[in-house]
Write a protein that holds these residues in place. Sequence first.
Motif: not given
Length: 315
Positions: A112-113, A116-117, A203
Motif C-alpha cells: 500500500s502507498s 494510504s490509510k 485491493y
Amino acid sequence: MFSRDLISEFFFLSELFIGFLGNSLLFMLYMYSFLIQPRLKKPIDMIFTHLTLVNVLSIAFRLLPDVMASFAVKLLFHDVGCKAVLYAYSVTRGLSICTTSLLSVFQAVTVSSNHSKWAWLKSKLEPCIFPSLLLIWIINAFLYIPMLENVKGQINFTVVDSRYSQTYCRSNQVRHHTTLSLVTALTIRDILFVLLMMGTSLYMVTLLFRHNRRTRHVHSSRVSSQASSEKKATHSILLLVGFFMFFYFSNTFVTFYSLHGPKNSQVLDVISGALSSGYPIICPYVLMNNRKIISTFISSLSNFECTFSTRGCHG
C-alpha cells in the motif's frame, strides 16, 4: 473394480508424494534462509514457513488414511486414534484458511502507498506476525474441541451408514445443540477470513493496475528494480489466493452434494480427497515461482563446494 482401486491407489500416492516433496523442499529453503543466510530473510517469510508446515501436516492427516485404506490396511482406529487424526486434520485445514488470509493482509499492507490509510500499519506488521500466528492456532485448537465428542472409531471402515463418514471414523449420535454450535462457529470463521482474503486481494489487484498504468511510460531502471520484488510477491500471493478460492468452494460444493447425494460413492470420495488436499499440494509450487531464494540457495551450495574443493575454484 480392480482397475478402479488401482487408479485410486496411484492417485493418492501421487498426491502424497508431490505434496510432501514440494512442501519439504520449500520448508528447507526457508530454514536455510533463517539459519544460514539471515540477510535474505523477510518478515513475510515467517508466514510462508508457517503455511508450508501447515500444508505438510494437512497432507499427512488427510491423505495417509486414504492411502492406507486404498491398500486395504485396516488399522483399527478406536476413539483415541480416530479423534486425534480427524481433530489434527480439521485444525490444520482451519489454519490453512487463516494463514492464507493473514498472508494476503500482510502483503496488501506492505504494497500500500505511504499516503494510504493503512500506512500506519506498516511499522507494526513484523511485531504482529508471531502473535497473529499464535492467535489463529488458539482459535482453531479450541474451535474443534466440540467435534471430539461427535466422532468415534469404527472397526470396519466400510461402514457408511452415518451422516459423516471418513476412512476410519464415523459420526456419533450427538446433541443437536452441539452440532449446530460447531457448524455456526466454523461458518463464521470461514466467512470472516474468506471475505478478508477477497477484500485484500481485490485491493492488491487495484494497486497493481494503478501501478502499471502509472509506470507504463516510465523507463527508469531504478523504479523498476525497486518495485519488481514486491510485484512478483504480490502476483504469487494473488495466484495462491485464487487457487485457494477454487479448491475451497469446489470442495464445499462436493461436500454438500455428498451429504444429499448417493451413498458410498467412490468417485465422490476421490474427488473430495483431491479437492481437500489440492491447495496444500499446489501451494509450494506457486510460492517457488519466486526464484530468488532458490537461485541464492544454489549459488551458496556452489560456493560451499568450492570452499572444500582441492582445486578449480581459485582461478
